[in-house]
Design a protein around this motif. Structure first.
Motif, PDB file in Angstrom:
ATOM      1  N   ILE A   1      65.081  15.835  30.222  1.00 10.94           N
ATOM      2  CA  ILE A   1      65.644  14.492  30.281  1.00 10.94           C
ATOM      3  C   ILE A   1      65.826  14.047  31.735  1.00 10.94           C
ATOM      4  O   ILE A   1      66.170  14.835  32.611  1.00 10.94           O
TER       5      ILE A   1
ATOM      6  N   ILE B   1      63.271  19.210  25.383  1.00 13.27           N
ATOM      7  CA  ILE B   1      62.939  17.909  25.965  1.00 13.27           C
ATOM      8  C   ILE B   1      63.594  17.825  27.339  1.00 13.27           C
ATOM      9  O   ILE B   1      64.810  17.981  27.473  1.00 13.27           O
TER      10      ILE B   1
ATOM     11  N   TYR C   1      68.875  16.951  22.983  1.00 16.06           N
ATOM     12  CA  TYR C   1      67.531  16.859  23.536  1.00 16.06           C
ATOM     13  C   TYR C   1      67.053  18.214  24.077  1.00 16.06           C
ATOM     14  O   TYR C   1      65.937  18.646  23.789  1.00 16.06           O
TER      15      TYR C   1
ATOM     16  N   TRP D   1      67.010  13.643  13.155  1.00 17.99           N
ATOM     17  CA  TRP D   1      66.712  14.208  14.467  1.00 17.99           C
ATOM     18  C   TRP D   1      66.202  15.644  14.337  1.00 17.99           C
ATOM     19  O   TRP D   1      65.319  16.069  15.072  1.00 17.99           O
TER      20      TRP D   1
ATOM     21  N   ASP E   1      69.459   5.889  23.863  1.00 17.77           N
ATOM     22  CA  ASP E   1      69.481   7.360  23.848  1.00 17.77           C
ATOM     23  C   ASP E   1      70.906   7.825  24.134  1.00 17.77           C
ATOM     24  O   ASP E   1      71.269   8.163  25.268  1.00 17.77           O
TER      25      ASP E   1
END
Length: 210
Positions: free
Chosen positions: A122, A120, A115, A85, A108
Motif C-alpha cells: 500500500i 498488497i 490489505y 473482501w 480505501d
C-alpha cells in the motif's frame, strides 16, 4: 489499442485498464469491489453479480497477458470490511507470482492489515514511475505526466437523430491522463474535451478513437 503518452507506449484495453508492456505492469483504477454489497445493506436493490464480473475480467487479463505487477490506482474496495473482501483475497493468493500494489484512494478505508495480509503493497502517496506520476485523484502539482483515476471519465456520443449515449473512456490531456473506472456499477463523469486532448471511448469491450 496502443498509444504513445509522454514518450511511452501504453496499451489501452477494452476491459478498462492499461497495460505498460515495458514494465509488464497493469494499471487499474476504481475497481470498487463491495459497492453492490454496500448499497444492498442500505436497502437499495442493485445487481448482486457485479463483484463477480469485475473479478472475472481481471482473471482473464492476468491469465492472457504477461503481467508481473498490478497497480490498483485507488478505490479498490468501496466500503468497510465485509466477507466479500476474503473472496477477493483468495483470488489474489492464486496469483502469488504477481506483485499487487494499491495507491490508497478515498474509499480505501479498511485497516492496513486487511490489505497487507494478502500481500498488497500500500502507498499513501503517489508513485513515481518515470515519466509518470501515478495517483488516485488527479494532482494539482507534479513533475512528469500524471496518470490518475477517481473521476470515472466519460464522453457523450451522439447519433444523427439526436440520440446520445455516455461511454466510459480513456482521457489524455497535455500533462494529465485519466483512466476509466474498472468496476461495473460505477457511473461516469462527462468530461469537457479540448481540441488537443486524446479521448478513447470504450464500447462493448472495444477501444475506439473519438
Amino acid at each position: 489499442m496502443i498509444v504513445n503518452i509522454a514518450g511511452e507506449d501504453l496499451q489501452l484495453l477494452g476491459e478498462k485498464a492499461i497495460f505498460w508492456q515495458k514494465h509488464q505492469l497493469l494499471l487499474i483504477a476504481d475497481l470498487h469491489l463491495g459497492k453492490a454489497n454496500h448499497f444492498r445493506r442500505s436497502g437499495i436493490a442493485v445487481p448482486s453479480q457485479s463483484n463477480d464480473q469485475n473479478i472475472e475480467r481481471l482473471i482473464v487479463l492476468l491469465q492472457q497477458m504477461s503481467i508481473k505487477r498490478v497497480m490498483f490506482m485507488g478505490d479498490l474496495f468501496h466500503s468497510h470490511y465485509n466477507p466479500s473482501w476474503e473472496d477477493f483475497g483468495t483470488f489474489l493468493n492464486s496469483f502469488s507470482e504477481i506483485a499487487f500494489d494499491l495507491v490508497i484512494g478515498n474509499h480505501d478505508i479498511m485497516s492496513e492489515h486487511q490489505y497487507t495480509k494478502y500481500s498488497i503493497n500500500i502507498y499513501k502517496d503517489p508513485i513515481a514511475l518515470d515519466p509518470f506520476v501515478i495517483s488516485h485523484e488527479p494532482l494539482a502539482a507534479f513533475e512528469g505526466y500524471n496518470l490518475a483515476g477517481h473521476i470515472h471519465p466519460g464522453v457523450m456520443l451522439r447519433g444523427k437523430a439526436r440520440q446520445g449515449i455516455r461511454l466510459p473512456c480513456f482521457y489524455f490531456g497535455k500533462s494529465q491522463g485519466l483512466l476509466p473506472a474498472f468496476g461495473e456499477f460505477t457511473g461516469s463523469h462527462k468530461l469537457s474535451i479540448k481540441k488537443e486532448d486524446k479521448v478513447f471511448p470504450i464500447v462493448e469491450g472495444k477501444v475506439l478513437s473519438f
